[in-house]
Each structure stands twice: as structure tokens, then as C-alpha cells.
Design an enzyme around this catalytic site. Structure first.
Site, PDB file in Angstrom:
ATOM      1  N   ARG A   1       0.854  -1.180   0.000  1.00 38.39           N
ATOM      2  CA  ARG A   1       0.000   0.000   0.000  1.00 38.39           C
ATOM      3  C   ARG A   1       0.893   1.233   0.000  1.00 38.39           C
ATOM      4  O   ARG A   1       2.036   1.190   0.447  1.00 38.39           O
ATOM      5  CB  ARG A   1      -0.921   0.001   1.219  1.00 38.39           C
TER       6      ARG A   1
ATOM      7  N   HIS B   1      -2.953   2.773  -5.606  1.00 36.67           N
ATOM      8  CA  HIS B   1      -3.516   1.476  -5.228  1.00 36.67           C
ATOM      9  C   HIS B   1      -3.772   0.604  -6.457  1.00 36.67           C
ATOM     10  O   HIS B   1      -3.817  -0.626  -6.346  1.00 36.67           O
ATOM     11  CB  HIS B   1      -4.820   1.669  -4.448  1.00 36.67           C
TER      12      HIS B   1
ATOM     13  N   ARG C   1      -1.037  -1.844  -6.828  1.00 33.02           N
ATOM     14  CA  ARG C   1      -1.169  -3.015  -5.952  1.00 33.02           C
ATOM     15  C   ARG C   1      -2.095  -4.053  -6.595  1.00 33.02           C
ATOM     16  O   ARG C   1      -1.797  -5.253  -6.570  1.00 33.02           O
ATOM     17  CB  ARG C   1      -1.699  -2.562  -4.589  1.00 33.02           C
TER      18      ARG C   1
ATOM     19  N   HIS D   1      -3.363  -9.923   3.182  1.00 26.58           N
ATOM     20  CA  HIS D   1      -4.797 -10.088   3.391  1.00 26.58           C
ATOM     21  C   HIS D   1      -5.057 -11.071   4.524  1.00 26.58           C
ATOM     22  O   HIS D   1      -4.392 -12.115   4.616  1.00 26.58           O
ATOM     23  CB  HIS D   1      -5.477 -10.606   2.114  1.00 26.58           C
TER      24      HIS D   1
ATOM     25  N   TYR E   1      -9.204 -10.936  -7.397  1.00 27.08           N
ATOM     26  CA  TYR E   1      -8.311 -10.760  -8.542  1.00 27.08           C
ATOM     27  C   TYR E   1      -8.471 -11.870  -9.575  1.00 27.08           C
ATOM     28  O   TYR E   1      -8.025 -11.715 -10.708  1.00 27.08           O
ATOM     29  CB  TYR E   1      -6.862 -10.672  -8.064  1.00 27.08           C
TER      30      TYR E   1
END
Length: 344
Positions: A160, A291, A294, A317, A326
């Protein structure tokens, strides 16, 4: 002449039953207690700023009435106003609810439990914006110097933006090609990969930071913010080389409590503006942000065949279901289907 019947005097309220006076000073004390409680529980600075914002907004909505006299219905009306009147997102409404529950449970000693009267914002599932590899190259081509390094580090590690900018010298291991992300989301530490192509640029960056730090020390500066417990145990830790920011700001600031001349790390908003400007100059029509890099990191790893558990650990996560989003943007599944229109 007959005497008039005297009216019995109303019983005087005890001091405990008297309603507490509510004025700006009381509001200030309430927010100070809230801030103190958040810091006692070791919540992040972002959480502190967020909770204070929503509590202020809640009291403003009810015209600064004493929150002790505002019950479950008042909380429900405010949250309904956010969903219906302001049309906020479900995550924003849940954020406000968390702040108010913290206020009533931790500060005022009341627990409402589940708020059945609340009209909740309708949850929406959005797919992340992902750049192609060529688009990432085009964005990087628009950047130079430390900004280029920061942006490529975001794409190459999946960090991040706040985690990248908060890196310190001690967090970068060039020999083992890994980076330690300290106090990430949820106050968790994790390792992530350091791209081989960034070893030399990071060595150069560390050398420049060391020269600047030595110059600051000669001027009586060279301080950075360190954890409060560490500064009490080691008063000079804030000037130690290992605790210096990897991407320091260009200006100093005077820390009021100590009078130290400190440097902060590079500001997040400056990097966000640089990425948006680079995407526009590169002719990319997608709403690219820090972001987005990422998201692109995770998607491209899955395209290269890495298992989803590995990607989950690199991203930090808590649940693999968060990483599963994703898989919806891979060139497989529905996107891997050949359209019958191509056979005409």
C-alpha cells in the site's frame, strides 16, 4: 382570613441526577477522552482520525446535543441519513457505525447491540482497476528520480502507498532481496519480495539518504519520529541511521513537545498526484492511482501461475476471499472464452 394552601416544594435533585452541562468545553473533553482511549488500545492514527471525524459529524447532525441523552434511535436516524440523504457507500456507513459504537461502548458505557432500525446502504461489488504490463511501463516512463523508484516499488512489491512511504532503512534487506512491512493494515508485520531490478536503485537511494542524514546531524537536526516506548528507552533512537525514512521529505519541521528538528517521510498526496499526472501524460484512460499498482501486482502474479495463498501472504490479506477478487480480472474464465462473433 383563611391561609392559602401552600404548594409543596419539588424535591431537589441529587447531584448525580442533575443533567451534566453540555458546552464546547465538555465536547472538547469528550473528544480528548475518545482520543486517549483509542491510543490506549493501540489503534492506528488513521483509525483515530476517522473515529474523531464521525463522532464530530454525529454530534453536528444532532445540533451538538449531549450524546448521553441520544439513544439507539438517534444513532439509527444518523446512519439512515448517511445512507439515504448523503448516499454514502456501505463501507463508509459501516465506518461511521464502528465509530459510534466505540463512542458509546468505550466512553459512555452503553451497548446498543444490533441496530435493527438502521437503513443500510446497499452493498456493491466493484472489480479493481488493473493496468496491463505495457500500461505500467508507460506510467513509469513519465517519472524520474525517487518518484520513479517509489512507483516501481509499489508495483513490484504490492505494498500500500502508506506502507511504502513509511519504510525505514532497517526494513530493506538488499542481500536477501526482501522488505519488511512494519505495522501494516491491522497492525501486522509481513515480508514481501524486493524486485531484483530495484537492488541497485535502492542502493543509490540509501546512499543519498545517508549523505543527507549526515548533513542534518551536523546542523543539529537528523531526528525522525520513532515509537514512543522506544524513544523513552533509547532517547537518541530518533537520530539513529537505521530508523531514518527510506524516502524522507525535503523539508524539516519543529516537533513542539521536544523542540527537535525532524523530517517526515514523503507525503502521500504528492505521490498520488504524480501517479495521476503520469497516467494522463501516458494516455491511459483508466482511473489509475497508487492502489491500482497493488491490484496490478496481484493480478499479474496470478497470471504468471503463482498460487493464490502466496499472493495473499504478499498482500497481507487476512482472508483469502479478499484475494479471490483478482481471479475475476484474469484472462481466464469468462474472459478466456472465444466469442462466436469471432468465428463468422
Amino acid at each position: 382570613m383563611p391561609r392559602r394552601p401552600t404548594r409543596e416544594a419539588a424535591p431537589r435533585r441529587s447531584a448525580a441526577a442533575q443533567p451534566s452541562p453540555w458546552n464546547p468545553r465538555t465536547l472538547h473533553e469528550l473528544l480528548a477522552r475518545l482520543r486517549e482511549r483509542i491510543r490506549t488500545l493501540r489503534y492506528s492514527r488513521r483509525t483515530e482520525k476517522c473515529y474523531l471525524h464521525w463522532v464530530r459529524d454525529y454530534l453536528r447532525f444532532h445540533r451538538h446535543r449531549n450524546p448521553i441523552g441520544l439513544g439507539q434511535g438517534a444513532v439509527a436516524r444518523y446512519l439512515t441519513h448517511l445512507a439515504v440523504g448523503r448516499r454514502v457507500s456501505p463501507s463508509t456507513q459501516n465506518q461511521a457505525l464502528s465509530a459510534l459504537l466505540f463512542l458509546y461502548r468505550q466512553i459512555l458505557g452503553r451497548d446498543f447491540g444490533w441496530l435493527d432500525e438502521v437503513v443500510r446502504a446497499k452493498p456493491r461489488q466493484r472489480l479493481p482497476v488493473v493496468l496491463s504490463r505495457d500500461e505500467v511501463r508507460r506510467v513509469l516512463a513519465q517519472l524520474t528520480g525517487p518518484r520513479w523508484l517509489m512507483v516501481k516499488l509499489l508495483y513490484g512489491t504490492g505494498m500500500r502507498v502508506s506502507e511504502c512511504l513509511a519504510l525505514r532503512v532497517k526494513d530493506v534487506d538488499l542481500d536477501q532481496r526482501r522488505i519488511v512491512v512494519r505495522a501494516g493494515k491491522g497492525d501486522k508485520d509481513r515480508y514481501t519480495v524486493l524486485p531484483r531490478s530495484l537492488v541497485d536503485p535502492l542502493s543509490t537511494q540509501l546512499g543519498q539518504v545517508r549523505i543527507r542524514h549526515a548533513r542534518d546531524l551536523r546542523r543539529g537536526a537528523g531526528w525522525v519520529e520513532v515509537p514512543e516506548a522506544l524513544s523513552r528507552k533509547y532517547p537518541n533512537a530518533g537520530r539513529d541511521w537505521s530508523w531514518q525514512w527510506l524516502f524522507p521529505a525535503t523539508r524539516h519541521y519543529r516537533h513542539p513537545p521536544t523542540g527537535q528538528l525532524r523530517r517526515h517521510h514523503y507525503h502521500e498526496s504528492a505521490l498520488q498526484r504524480a501517479v495521476r499526472r503520469a497516467a494522463l501524460c501516458a494516455g491511459i484512460g483508466k482511473p489509475a492511482t497508487c492502489h491500482t499498482l497493488r491490484h496490478s501486482f496481484a493480478t499479474h502474479l496470478l497470471e504468471d501461475g503463482y498460487d493464490i495463498r502466496t499472493v495473499q501472504q504478499l498482500l497481507g490479506h487476512r482472508d483469502v476471499s479478499t484475494t479471490m477478487i483478482y481471479t475475476h480480472v484474469l484472462k481466464r474464465g469468462p474472459l478466456g472464452v472465444r466469442s462466436p462473433a469471432d468465428r463468422l
